[in-house]
Design a protein around this motif. Structure first.
Motif, PDB file in Angstrom:
ATOM      1  N   ILE A  83       0.838  -1.198   0.000  1.00 18.43           N
ATOM      2  CA  ILE A  83       0.000   0.000   0.000  1.00 18.43           C
ATOM      3  C   ILE A  83       0.873   1.248   0.000  1.00 18.43           C
ATOM      4  N   GLU A  84       1.872   1.252   0.864  1.00 19.73           N
ATOM      5  CA  GLU A  84       2.787   2.401   0.943  1.00 19.73           C
ATOM      6  C   GLU A  84       3.496   2.624  -0.383  1.00 19.73           C
ATOM      7  N   LYS A  85       3.921   1.562  -1.018  1.00 19.94           N
ATOM      8  CA  LYS A  85       4.608   1.672  -2.311  1.00 19.94           C
ATOM      9  C   LYS A  85       3.667   2.192  -3.389  1.00 19.94           C
ATOM     10  N   TYR A  86       2.415   1.710  -3.375  1.00 19.39           N
ATOM     11  CA  TYR A  86       1.411   2.169  -4.334  1.00 19.39           C
ATOM     12  C   TYR A  86       1.184   3.675  -4.213  1.00 19.39           C
ATOM     13  N   VAL A  87       1.054   4.174  -2.986  1.00 22.26           N
ATOM     14  CA  VAL A  87       0.817   5.609  -2.788  1.00 22.26           C
ATOM     15  C   VAL A  87       2.059   6.420  -3.136  1.00 22.26           C
ATOM     16  N   ALA A  88       3.214   5.990  -2.639  1.00 19.45           N
ATOM     17  CA  ALA A  88       4.452   6.724  -2.919  1.00 19.45           C
ATOM     18  C   ALA A  88       4.725   6.803  -4.412  1.00 19.45           C
ATOM     19  N   GLY A  89       4.252   5.802  -5.160  1.00 24.06           N
ATOM     20  CA  GLY A  89       4.470   5.777  -6.603  1.00 24.06           C
ATOM     21  C   GLY A  89       3.467   6.583  -7.401  1.00 24.06           C
ATOM     22  N   GLY A  90       2.526   7.229  -6.719  1.00 22.38           N
ATOM     23  CA  GLY A  90       1.575   8.089  -7.431  1.00 22.38           C
ATOM     24  C   GLY A  90       0.117   7.755  -7.190  1.00 22.38           C
ATOM     25  N   GLY A  91      -0.163   6.770  -6.347  1.00 18.87           N
ATOM     26  CA  GLY A  91      -1.547   6.436  -6.012  1.00 18.87           C
ATOM     27  C   GLY A  91      -2.099   7.383  -4.959  1.00 18.87           C
ATOM     28  N   ALA A  92      -3.306   7.117  -4.499  1.00 13.41           N
ATOM     29  CA  ALA A  92      -3.929   7.937  -3.457  1.00 13.41           C
ATOM     30  C   ALA A  92      -4.711   7.045  -2.521  1.00 13.41           C
ATOM     31  N   TRP A  93      -4.742   7.420  -1.240  1.00 15.03           N
ATOM     32  CA  TRP A  93      -5.379   6.608  -0.217  1.00 15.03           C
ATOM     33  C   TRP A  93      -6.189   7.510   0.702  1.00 15.03           C
ATOM     34  N   LEU A  94      -7.429   7.089   1.007  1.00 18.11           N
ATOM     35  CA  LEU A  94      -8.269   7.820   1.946  1.00 18.11           C
ATOM     36  C   LEU A  94      -8.685   6.872   3.064  1.00 18.11           C
ATOM     37  N   ALA A  95      -8.160   7.112   4.267  1.00 14.15           N
ATOM     38  CA  ALA A  95      -8.517   6.319   5.443  1.00 14.15           C
ATOM     39  C   ALA A  95      -9.707   6.987   6.115  1.00 14.15           C
ATOM     40  N   TRP A  96     -10.835   6.276   6.112  1.00 13.77           N
ATOM     41  CA  TRP A  96     -12.102   6.853   6.553  1.00 13.77           C
ATOM     42  C   TRP A  96     -12.601   6.102   7.779  1.00 13.77           C
ATOM     43  N   HIS A  97     -12.764   6.806   8.882  1.00 12.38           N
ATOM     44  CA  HIS A  97     -13.294   6.276  10.138  1.00 12.38           C
ATOM     45  C   HIS A  97     -12.541   5.007  10.553  1.00 12.38           C
ATOM     46  N   SER A  98     -13.130   3.844  10.402  1.00  9.44           N
ATOM     47  CA  SER A  98     -12.457   2.623  10.861  1.00  9.44           C
ATOM     48  C   SER A  98     -11.223   2.284  10.048  1.00  9.44           C
ATOM     49  N   GLY A  99     -11.027   2.951   8.909  1.00  5.77           N
ATOM     50  CA  GLY A  99      -9.793   2.785   8.145  1.00  5.77           C
ATOM     51  C   GLY A  99      -8.579   3.327   8.874  1.00  5.77           C
ATOM     52  N   LEU A 100      -8.833   4.010  10.010  1.00  2.76           N
ATOM     53  CA  LEU A 100      -7.768   4.516  10.879  1.00  2.76           C
ATOM     54  C   LEU A 100      -7.582   3.643  12.120  1.00  2.76           C
ATOM     55  N   ALA A 101      -8.432   2.636  12.292  1.00  4.98           N
ATOM     56  CA  ALA A 101      -8.569   1.981  13.595  1.00  4.98           C
ATOM     57  C   ALA A 101      -7.768   0.701  13.749  1.00  4.98           C
ATOM     58  N   SER A 102      -7.000   0.667  14.844  1.00  5.20           N
ATOM     59  CA  SER A 102      -6.359  -0.550  15.354  1.00  5.20           C
ATOM     60  C   SER A 102      -5.151  -1.037  14.563  1.00  5.20           C
ATOM     61  N   TYR A 103      -4.741  -0.309  13.543  1.00  5.29           N
ATOM     62  CA  TYR A 103      -3.570  -0.732  12.765  1.00  5.29           C
ATOM     63  C   TYR A 103      -2.297  -0.497  13.587  1.00  5.29           C
ATOM     64  N   PRO A 104      -1.269  -1.308  13.376  1.00  3.07           N
ATOM     65  CA  PRO A 104      -0.040  -1.202  14.186  1.00  3.07           C
ATOM     66  C   PRO A 104       0.586   0.192  14.124  1.00  3.07           C
ATOM     67  N   TYR A 105       0.809   0.772  15.290  1.00  2.00           N
ATOM     68  CA  TYR A 105       1.334   2.134  15.364  1.00  2.00           C
ATOM     69  C   TYR A 105       2.691   2.278  14.679  1.00  2.00           C
ATOM     70  N   ASP A 106       3.484   1.200  14.709  1.00  2.00           N
ATOM     71  CA  ASP A 106       4.840   1.269  14.171  1.00  2.00           C
ATOM     72  C   ASP A 106       4.944   0.683  12.769  1.00  2.00           C
ATOM     73  N   GLY A 107       3.796   0.456  12.102  1.00  2.00           N
ATOM     74  CA  GLY A 107       3.806  -0.159  10.782  1.00  2.00           C
ATOM     75  C   GLY A 107       3.856   0.855   9.655  1.00  2.00           C
ATOM     76  N   ALA A 108       4.115   0.361   8.452  1.00  2.00           N
ATOM     77  CA  ALA A 108       4.234   1.224   7.275  1.00  2.00           C
ATOM     78  C   ALA A 108       2.941   1.975   6.982  1.00  2.00           C
TER      79      ALA A 108
END
Length: 219
Positions: A83-108
């Motif tokens: 996901i990080e590579k896709y965005v850095a390469g020119g993609g776009a990502w929108l984290a909406w409500h639960s798309g922000l929830a519970s993911y590892p704090y120290d992850g990519a």
């Protein structure tokens, strides 16, 4: 025509309600023939990324079934890095409500978002969302309120652009932010959980402005 991959729904969040909300958000662009929506589940995310959508919208938490023993999670570090590579390469990502929830704090994934969910009070409350002026999203209208889960987040405000704040009897928080990431774009929006908010015209318009920025859509 631009393509948006929309991933909605999890154990705690109704997929159909989120879909109804996003249909309203995207409606003007879909009717104008500028946008195509592709809906998928979290298990299809990695495969769909290979098709290089113009934007991915995620309304789903990290967990698959929080009741399971042990709890299972869908976003492996390998998927997060893709996901990080896709965005850095020119993609776009929108984290909406639960798309922000519970993911590892120290992850990519969270490093890319520059913010993440911390907690919300157990009881829903009347939350006021106040758009800020002077951002790239343009005029977002007046403050609006509805019953909601009041998300409190850890947001690196000095590394992003805050466009909305929230307040309730429980305190104040950042509610929306956006930034460039490599050659791509990232947007984050904390509301909403209930139908009152997800279908409220003021919320829909604010969300539409964020989607337009992320996907580089012309009015």
């Amino acid at each position: 025509m631009k393509r948006i991959l929309v991933i909605v729904g999890d154990y705690y969040h109704d997929a159909e309600l989120a879909r109804q909300s996003f249909q309203k958000v995207a409606e003007p662009y879909v009717k104008a023939g500028k946008l195509q929506l592709i809906y998928a589940g979290v298990e299809q995310c990695e495969q769909e990324l290979l098709k290089a959508p113009d934007l991915v919208v995620l309304f789903a938490g990290y967990y698959i079934d929080p009741r399971a023993e042990p709890v299972s999670y869908w976003m492996t570090e390998q998927i997060a890095e893709r996901i990080e590579k896709y965005v850095a390469g020119g993609g776009a990502w929108l984290a909406w409500h639960s798309g922000l929830a519970s993911y590892p704090y120290d992850g990519a994934y969270v490093r890319m978002l520059r913010g993440h969910f911390l907690m919300h009070p157990e009881q829903h409350s009347q939350v006021t969302y106040t758009p800020l002026s002077g951002t790239e999203l343009g005029a977002l209208g007046e403050a609006f309120s509805f019953m909601d889960e009041h998300y409190f987040v850890d947001c690196k405000e000095d590394e992003t652009n805050v466009f909305m704040r929230s307040s309730s009897v429980d305190g104040e928080a950042v509610a929306g932010w956006y930034h460039s990431y490599g050659a791509g774009r990232v947007g984050c929006m904390t509301p909403a959980h209930l139908s009152d908010g997800l279908l409220m015209p003021q919320f829909v318009e604010a969300m539409r402005s964020l989607v337009a920025w992320c996907a580089k859509l012309e009015p």
